[in-house]
Scaffold this motif. Structure first.
Motif, PDB file in Angstrom:
ATOM      1  N   ASP A 310     -22.000   5.095 -32.290  1.00 46.78           N
ATOM      2  CA  ASP A 310     -21.253   4.059 -32.346  1.00 46.78           C
ATOM      3  C   ASP A 310     -21.545   3.096 -31.242  1.00 46.78           C
ATOM      4  OD1 ASP A 310     -20.032   5.022 -34.669  1.00 46.78           O
ATOM      5  OD2 ASP A 310     -18.132   5.126 -33.761  1.00 46.78           O
ATOM      6  N   TYR A 311     -21.690   3.809 -30.014  1.00 47.56           N
ATOM      7  CA  TYR A 311     -22.075   2.871 -28.795  1.00 47.56           C
ATOM      8  C   TYR A 311     -23.353   2.045 -28.887  1.00 47.56           C
ATOM      9  CZ  TYR A 311     -18.131   5.823 -27.162  1.00 47.56           C
ATOM     10  OH  TYR A 311     -17.166   6.449 -27.246  1.00 47.56           O
ATOM     11  N   ASN A 330     -27.076  -9.141 -20.006  1.00 44.99           N
ATOM     12  CA  ASN A 330     -26.115 -10.031 -20.240  1.00 44.99           C
ATOM     13  C   ASN A 330     -25.219  -9.549 -21.627  1.00 44.99           C
ATOM     14  OD1 ASN A 330     -26.490 -11.466 -17.920  1.00 44.99           O
ATOM     15  ND2 ASN A 330     -27.941 -13.095 -18.790  1.00 44.99           N
ATOM     16  N   THR A 331     -25.915  -9.249 -22.500  1.00 43.81           N
ATOM     17  CA  THR A 331     -25.376  -9.147 -23.837  1.00 43.81           C
ATOM     18  C   THR A 331     -24.436  -7.722 -23.618  1.00 43.81           C
ATOM     19  OG1 THR A 331     -27.242  -9.706 -24.914  1.00 43.81           O
ATOM     20  CG2 THR A 331     -25.865  -8.209 -26.118  1.00 43.81           C
ATOM     21  N   PRO A 337     -16.394  -4.370 -21.991  1.00 42.21           N
ATOM     22  CA  PRO A 337     -14.969  -4.242 -22.007  1.00 42.21           C
ATOM     23  C   PRO A 337     -14.676  -3.483 -23.378  1.00 42.21           C
ATOM     24  CG  PRO A 337     -15.291  -6.135 -21.258  1.00 42.21           C
ATOM     25  CD  PRO A 337     -16.665  -5.826 -21.642  1.00 42.21           C
ATOM     26  N   SER A 338     -15.307  -4.011 -24.583  1.00 38.21           N
ATOM     27  CA  SER A 338     -15.087  -3.319 -25.840  1.00 38.21           C
ATOM     28  C   SER A 338     -15.516  -1.942 -26.070  1.00 38.21           C
ATOM     29  CB  SER A 338     -15.798  -4.187 -26.810  1.00 38.21           C
ATOM     30  OG  SER A 338     -15.153  -5.492 -26.789  1.00 38.21           O
ATOM     31  N   LEU A 339     -16.529  -1.602 -25.387  1.00 36.62           N
ATOM     32  CA  LEU A 339     -17.113  -0.216 -25.353  1.00 36.62           C
ATOM     33  C   LEU A 339     -16.214   0.810 -24.423  1.00 36.62           C
ATOM     34  CD1 LEU A 339     -21.032  -0.838 -24.857  1.00 36.62           C
ATOM     35  CD2 LEU A 339     -19.697  -0.058 -26.971  1.00 36.62           C
ATOM     36  N   GLN A 682     -10.459  -1.348 -34.814  1.00 36.18           N
ATOM     37  CA  GLN A 682      -9.739  -2.628 -34.675  1.00 36.18           C
ATOM     38  C   GLN A 682     -10.269  -3.301 -33.370  1.00 36.18           C
ATOM     39  OE1 GLN A 682      -7.065  -3.516 -36.457  1.00 36.18           O
ATOM     40  NE2 GLN A 682      -7.541  -1.873 -38.102  1.00 36.18           N
ATOM     41  N   VAL A 683     -10.318  -2.644 -32.588  1.00 32.72           N
ATOM     42  CA  VAL A 683     -10.710  -3.220 -31.121  1.00 32.72           C
ATOM     43  C   VAL A 683     -12.217  -4.094 -31.245  1.00 32.72           C
ATOM     44  CG1 VAL A 683     -11.789  -2.885 -28.799  1.00 32.72           C
ATOM     45  CG2 VAL A 683      -9.851  -1.597 -29.662  1.00 32.72           C
ATOM     46  N   PHE A 684     -13.184  -3.462 -32.031  1.00 37.09           N
ATOM     47  CA  PHE A 684     -14.518  -4.188 -32.164  1.00 37.09           C
ATOM     48  C   PHE A 684     -14.104  -5.298 -33.189  1.00 37.09           C
ATOM     49  CE2 PHE A 684     -16.056  -0.398 -30.207  1.00 37.09           C
ATOM     50  CZ  PHE A 684     -17.273  -0.942 -29.258  1.00 37.09           C
TER      51      PHE A 684
END
Length: 745
Positions: A310-311, A330-331, A337-339, A682-684
């Protein structure tokens, strides 16, 4: 800028060194580690269950052979068995020297083996003397003069005759079992412990070939072989095949799907590296923490393949459509934070399993948490170097994903229809599902091995899977007193024949003292009789006392050694439990301190208790995840996320009903992981607003890759893993489908 580039390069090299170290550690230690495959070893042992576990440990390396053949064929087979290097001990034909030692020991400690019937006769005085006189003049096997001189009361002879029905039957040095007119010679062997998986597998293959070759070369010869090592090797072989086959299918499916999705080999290559680092890190830490791993743990850890990708998937998807001029670093900074939040929630769900009392679940938790952390670190420190110039080409997968999520953008009716369908699915499935903690639902045993075991049990008269009686006493002497009561109680009970055959013929020291006093009182009368008949040189008897430990360390008592346990200040003796329900009442009347254990049924009860306890872990995990989600996105977002998570969990359990599978502890374990994976979606879905379309695509690729790795577990031969895979794959699919529900527009 140069300083940052240098730090990044150093970090990448350090991580490369760490992974190389982990790979070297695995290469050196993994072949030497024992792979456990007994389903009962998945379960904890506490209290008296620990005693039963200790008894089970004495049987786990033992093999039993029943040989139907003539003397020479049996000797040839026994000789070939004895030459195998993987055995620590092989017992079959007893050498003449050992038979002589047996006789000497029996005579030396004859007082310890006098049966109750003889003691009662000794108490009558003159009747015992007359019985000796009748033996002297008997035309059938009258005692020799030297025997009477050394043992004037003939206690050695009386003991041997009185215990004949409860001692093994010997013929030409062999223990012989007669069944339906056929003689079987008994051979028992102990494997060296511990044996690695490869060593055990090779040993079983060698023995199987030996049995088959002996039968083929000697028409009429038959060899029956049974024992726990055979079942362990069969389960381990099945597990290894599952790991190799299902793992290969899972990886192949992921390769095809990721190539179709990204239309590039680079994300595929990076996913494989991420998974490899996760497996290396997780397995290394697990081997450091646990002395051995269970086969079921390794199979269930195949689920890590989908989660670890997933990561990489999210990162590669973001780089596909990143603005021109934006660097890979930068990406990654925008995704970090999401990862990290996704890693945190998934680690929390796996981490909660650490409080489970089941060893296999703790192993899974350590493997998964460490593996996911290693996969995530790999993305952070290595993958920006590879994705700096990555630009994916348009894929129909993006189009499909965009259309699906677009339905939720256009109208809320889509969400209502989806909710209605899922609610009906869950209601119908949940109505059919039932809880069942039977061990047969966790692992299926080899049918051919079971058939052979049943035949050996029928011939030998012993039921290896029957409940056991655990007699308990404060010391060895008190234990012998308890066993004497049992021996007297079962003397004439046909239903307790198996138990009586396992009781040692040894009397307590107090009983030996009583018998000695009776013997000394009888000696003057017998001495006078011997003088009358002209027998001179009769020795006044001198008797030696025998303790339980002395008996067990001798050739006579070695066969009872595995039935005795000394633990936590108490002495225990393990016996088969008669099937007669009234027998327990008799035990209570005899005031015998005992407990009854059936390891299989006891463990099923334990599983039920822990399944119920796991519900609390599930609720705790749900609350913890919701709190972290609310802290990040606010209370309004919790409602939609909560609906998605609850539907995902319900759908996973409902799938069991449609598949005619039962709810067990592994089903609830899958629910905990569904919560962690579902909250990641949900987070992503909510956080990556800057990459809205790319996040849709990444979410789809992540879900499908996870389902491919989890869904393949449904086809595992181990029922517990199949159950786990079905619940998890359906739950993850539902989590993906319901991710848009309740989102903020």
């Amino acid at each position: 800028m140069e300083a940052k580039r240098g730090v990044r390069l150093i970090s990448a090299l350090i991580w490369l060194a760490v992974m190389a170290l982990a790979a070297c550690y695995l290469a050196l230690t993994l072949p030497q580690k024992q792979l456990s495959s007994n389903i009962l070893e998945l379960l904890p042992s506490e209290g008296e269950a620990q005693i039963s576990s200790s008894y089970a440990d004495t049987q786990k390396d033992r093999l039993i052979f029943l040989i139907k053949s003539d003397e020479k064929q049996a000797e040839d087979f026994f000789t070939r068995l004895s030459k195998e290097k993987f055995f620590s001990q092989v017992r079959g034909k007893v050498p003449q020297a050992e038979q002589d030692e047996f006789a000497r020991f029996w005579f030396q400690y004859r007082l310890a083996f006098v049966p109750e019937s003889v003691i009662k006769l000794m108490k009558t005085g003159d009747r015992y003397v007359r019985s000796i006189q009748s033996m002297l003049y008997s035309p059938y096997g009258a005692p020799r003069a030297d025997e009477m001189k050394r043992d004037p009361l003939l206690l050695a002879r009386r003991s041997a005759v009185g215990n004949a029905g409860d001692l093994p039957s010997f013929h030409d040095g062999w223990i012989v079992i007669r069944h339906e007119g056929v003689e079987y010679r008994l051979v028992s062997a102990e494997l060296k412990s511990p044996l690695s998986y490869d060593e055990l597998s090779d040993a079983v293959k060698t023995l199987t070939s030996l049995c088959q070759a002996s039968e083929a070369a000697n028409p009429g010869m038959r060899v029956l072989m049974t024992g726990i090592p055979l079942f362990s090797a069969s389960a381990a072989d099945s597990t290894r095949k599952d790991i190799a086959f299902l793992g290969s299918i899972s990886v192949a499916a992921l390769i095809v799907f990721l190539f179709i999705a990204f239309r590039s080999l680079k994300p595929l290559f990076l996913c494989l590296i991420s998974v490899a680092c996760g497996v290396a890190g997780g397995l290394s830490v697990s081997l450091l923490v646990f002395s051995e791993l269970h086969a079921v743990t390794l199979v269930m850890c195949l689920s890590l393949i989908g989660i670890a990708t997933d990561y990489t998937t999210y990162y590669a998807a973001a780089r596909m459509r990143a603005p021109v001029g934006e660097s890979a670093w930068n990406t990654l900074a925008q995704l970090r934070p999401s990862l990290l939040h996704a890693l945190l929630t998934t680690s929390i769900t796996y981490g909660c399993i650490l409080i489970s009392p089941l060893p296999v679940l703790r192993q899974l938790a350590v493997f998964a948490v460490c593996g996911l952390i290693c996969s995530c670190i790999t993305v952070f420190v290595w993958q920006p170097f590879f994705l700096q110039n990555f630009r994916g080409r348009p894929s129909f997968v993006e189009t499909i994903t965009a259309k699906y999520f677009g339905l939720f953008e256009k109208s809320s009716k889509t969400a209502l229809i989806l909710l209605a369908v899922l609610i009906v699915f869950c209601a119908v499935g949940l109505y059919q599902v039932k809880a069942d903690d039977s061990l047969t639902n966790l692992q299926s045993l080899n049918t051919e091995l079971l058939k052979t075991q049943k035949e050996v049990e029928k011939i030998s008269g012993q039921d290896f899977s029957s409940p056991r009686l655990l007699v308990k006493a404060k010391d060895d002497e008190a234990l012998l007193v308890q066993l004497e009561k049992l021996r007297a109680q079962t003397a004439n009970e046909s239903g307790a024949a198996e138990l009586r055959s396992m009781l040692p013929p040894l009397n307590s020291v107090s009983r030996q003292n009583e018998t000695e006093a009776l013997a000394q009182a009888l000696y003057p009368k017998l001495e006078a009789f011997y003088q009358e008949v002209g027998l001179k040189g009769v020795e006044k008897p001198h008797y030696e006392k025998l303790t339980l430990k002395g008996f067990l360390s001798s050739a006579v008592g070695s066969g009872y050694k595995d039935l005795y346990l000394r633990k936590d200040g108490y002495s225990y003796f393990v016996l088969p439990m008669p099937k007669d329900k009234a027998f327990e009442e008799k035990l209570k009347e005899l005031n015998i301190d005992y407990s009854k254990f059936d390891r299989r049924k006891d463990m099923e009860t334990v599983l039920q208790v822990y399944r119920e306890d796991l519900l609390y872990i599930l609720l705790f995990t749900f609350a913890l995840i919701v709190l972290t989600f609310a802290f990040k996105f606010g209370l309004a977002a919790v409602l939609g996320a909560g609906v998605s998570l609850m539907l995902s969990a319900a759908a996973g359990i409902a799938a069991l009903g449609f598949a005619n599978m039962s709810l067990n502890i592994f089903s609830l374990l899958a629910l905990i992981l569904i919560l962690g994976i579902g909250i990641d979606y949900q987070v992503f879905f909510r956080q990556l607003s800057a990459y809205r379309k790319e996040s849709y695509f990444a979410l789809f690729v992540a879900a499908v890759s996870t389902i491919l790795s989890l869904g393949i577990l449904v086809f595992c031969s181990t029922s517990a893993v199949s159950n786990f895979g079905l619940v998890l794959s359906v739950g993850v699919l539902t989590a993906f489908l319901t991710a848009p529900i309740g989102r903020n527009k």
